[in-house]
Design an enzyme around this catalytic site. Sequence first.
Site, short mmCIF file in Angstrom:
data_model
loop_
_atom_site.label_atom_id
_atom_site.label_comp_id
_atom_site.label_asym_id
_atom_site.label_seq_id
_atom_site.Cartn_x
_atom_site.Cartn_y
_atom_site.Cartn_z
N ARG A 218 1.00 -0.92 -0.33
CA ARG A 218 0.36 -0.53 -0.11
C ARG A 218 0.85 0.91 -0.29
O ARG A 218 0.83 2.57 0.53
CB ARG A 218 -1.09 -0.04 1.72
N SER B 4 -9.90 -0.08 4.51
CA SER B 4 -9.23 -0.87 5.97
C SER B 4 -8.38 1.08 6.43
O SER B 4 -7.92 1.40 5.13
CB SER B 4 -7.38 -1.16 5.18
N GLU C 146 -3.75 3.22 6.60
CA GLU C 146 -4.01 3.34 5.04
C GLU C 146 -4.62 4.30 4.31
O GLU C 146 -3.96 4.85 3.35
CB GLU C 146 -4.10 2.18 5.23
C1 LIG Z 1 -15.43 -0.23 0.94
C2 LIG Z 1 -14.01 -0.19 0.82
C3 LIG Z 1 -13.01 -1.89 0.17
C4 LIG Z 1 -11.50 -1.03 0.04
N1 LIG Z 1 -11.35 -2.22 -0.70
C5 LIG Z 1 -8.98 -1.81 -0.49
C6 LIG Z 1 -8.88 -3.73 -0.63
O1 LIG Z 1 -9.27 -4.55 -0.50
N2 LIG Z 1 -7.41 -2.80 -0.80
C7 LIG Z 1 -7.10 -2.00 -1.56
O2 LIG Z 1 -5.80 -1.65 -1.32
N3 LIG Z 1 -8.04 -0.91 -1.03
C8 LIG Z 1 -8.74 -0.62 -0.59
N4 LIG Z 1 -9.82 -0.44 -0.26
C9 LIG Z 1 -9.24 1.32 -0.81
C10 LIG Z 1 -9.61 2.24 -2.07
O3 LIG Z 1 -10.33 1.78 -2.76
C11 LIG Z 1 -7.27 1.60 -2.54
O4 LIG Z 1 -6.83 2.33 -2.00
C12 LIG Z 1 -7.85 2.68 -4.27
O5 LIG Z 1 -6.88 2.42 -4.94
C13 LIG Z 1 -7.87 4.34 -4.37
O6 LIG Z 1 -8.36 4.71 -4.95
P1 LIG Z 1 -9.39 5.73 -5.14
O7 LIG Z 1 -9.68 6.28 -6.70
O8 LIG Z 1 -10.48 6.16 -4.66
O9 LIG Z 1 -8.35 6.91 -4.49
P2 LIG Z 1 -8.69 8.32 -3.71
O10 LIG Z 1 -9.06 7.32 -2.56
O11 LIG Z 1 -9.18 9.38 -4.56
O12 LIG Z 1 -6.71 8.62 -3.44
C14 LIG Z 1 -6.36 8.46 -3.37
C15 LIG Z 1 -4.70 8.77 -3.50
O13 LIG Z 1 -4.44 8.75 -5.35
C16 LIG Z 1 -4.25 10.19 -5.54
N5 LIG Z 1 -4.86 9.98 -6.67
C17 LIG Z 1 -6.00 9.52 -7.06
N6 LIG Z 1 -6.07 9.97 -8.77
C18 LIG Z 1 -4.67 10.39 -9.17
C19 LIG Z 1 -4.07 10.01 -10.36
N7 LIG Z 1 -5.18 9.67 -11.55
N8 LIG Z 1 -2.61 10.44 -11.03
C20 LIG Z 1 -2.38 11.27 -9.38
N9 LIG Z 1 -3.16 10.84 -8.00
C21 LIG Z 1 -3.92 10.32 -7.85
C22 LIG Z 1 -4.88 10.74 -4.23
O14 LIG Z 1 -4.84 12.40 -4.81
C23 LIG Z 1 -4.45 10.52 -3.12
O15 LIG Z 1 -3.35 10.40 -2.51
C24 LIG Z 1 -11.17 -0.29 -0.01
C25 LIG Z 1 -11.87 0.88 -0.32
C26 LIG Z 1 -12.88 0.92 0.75
C27 LIG Z 1 -14.18 1.98 1.79
#
Ligand SMILES: Cc1cc2nc3c(=O)[nH]c(=O)nc-3n(C[C@H](O)[C@H](O)[C@H](O)COP(=O)(O)OP(=O)(O)OC[C@H]3O[C@@H](n4cnc5c(N)ncnc54)[C@H](O)[C@@H]3O)c2cc1C
Length: 308
Positions: A171, A224, A294
């Site tokens: 992560r 998480s 995380e």
């Molecule tokens: C119910 C639930 C279950 C989940 N299960 C998991 C799991 O099993 N495994 C896991 O790893 N994660 C999990 N997550 C967390 C999450 O889905 C991941 O971390 C995911 O990768 C975040 O993506 P996002 O688009 O929502 O990013 P955001 O939350 O919108 O942003 C996260 C970070 O990425 C940056 N970012 C976003 N897009 C870009 C871009 N295009 N260029 C540069 N930076 C960018 C943002 O600035 C920020 O710093 C879960 C979340 C939820 C709500």
Amino acid sequence: MSWRSPANEGWLRDLPGVRRDQPLARNTSFNIGGPADYFLESETPAELVAACDERGIPYRLLGAGTNLLISDAGVEGVVIRCVNRGWTVHGREVVAQAGLKMMRLARICAEHDLIGFEWAIGVPGTIGGAVCQNAGCWGGQLSDVLLDVAGLIPGEGPRRWQAGELGLGYRSSALRQGRWPGALVETATIRLAPGDGAAAKGDMARLTVERNRTQPIKSKNCGSVFKNPPGDSAGRLIEAAGLRGAREGAAQISEQHANFIINHGGATAADVLELIERARRRVRERFGLDLEPEVEAIGREAVVGRAS
Ligand SMILES: Cc1cc2nc3c(=O)[nH]c(=O)nc-3n(C[C@H](O)[C@H](O)[C@H](O)COP(=O)(O)OP(=O)(O)OC[C@H]3O[C@@H](n4cnc5c(N)ncnc54)[C@H](O)[C@@H]3O)c2cc1C
């Protein structure tokens, strides 16, 4: 000098589709977060990032907002939500734009009889967020299949990173840890194995059932809250520290899985931060372990992850 010059404010106000003082709660899975000074959804975020950088306007990239705790005081400058969602398949390789959801990409891969990405059905975020976080679950993670990433480094210009250059760990990535602050992910290329797409779809359905059984997926949360320490699970430690079900305002450590914090409706970032700090303190006192968040706290006065 402040970025809020009349010239910058005028330029921002004239951007097509821009919204001022936009509450960010509705753009996060936690349903928490104060306003962005300016907010835009963009299918071509590179142009905006370059322009903001040139003008000295602070910006923050947003994907699906599923790994973020946004401060109640909101975010300074511009929040750019990446909604570029294209994809192309070339043999075993799939190129996906940053705003495409991981779950959608998992289904696309199976439809093309490409296997090895089924685990991504459990990640509700976008490709861009997944690169920053090296997202993963069920024993898989993005770095297992990632070939390269194309994007933009502010002040430098377009950049293509080979996966090995991104420092992808558990992560974590060099993007999240700030080696390239503000860098934009535009596309990611993954390479998979040819296989039985129908069987992959069956596996994904089973993984989804299992996730619904073990995690409070239907509530408002950020996935998480803490990373698992080596050889242990954050949920087990928080539960053993007696905090399962603990509440602060409308935020609660889940009864079902103690590494989740739930917003029952109207919880503030301050409520969640209080629970996070309580869990870290109790686990440190009981087990001598420092849980590492995380979830990423951003915005004015964001403090999660502070050593305390
Ligand atoms: C119910 C639930 C279950 C989940 N299960 C998991 C799991 O099993 N495994 C896991 O790893 N994660 C999990 N997550 C967390 C999450 O889905 C991941 O971390 C995911 O990768 C975040 O993506 P996002 O688009 O929502 O990013 P955001 O939350 O919108 O942003 C996260 C970070 O990425 C940056 N970012 C976003 N897009 C870009 C871009 N295009 N260029 C540069 N930076 C960018 C943002 O600035 C920020 O710093 C879960 C979340 C939820 C709500």
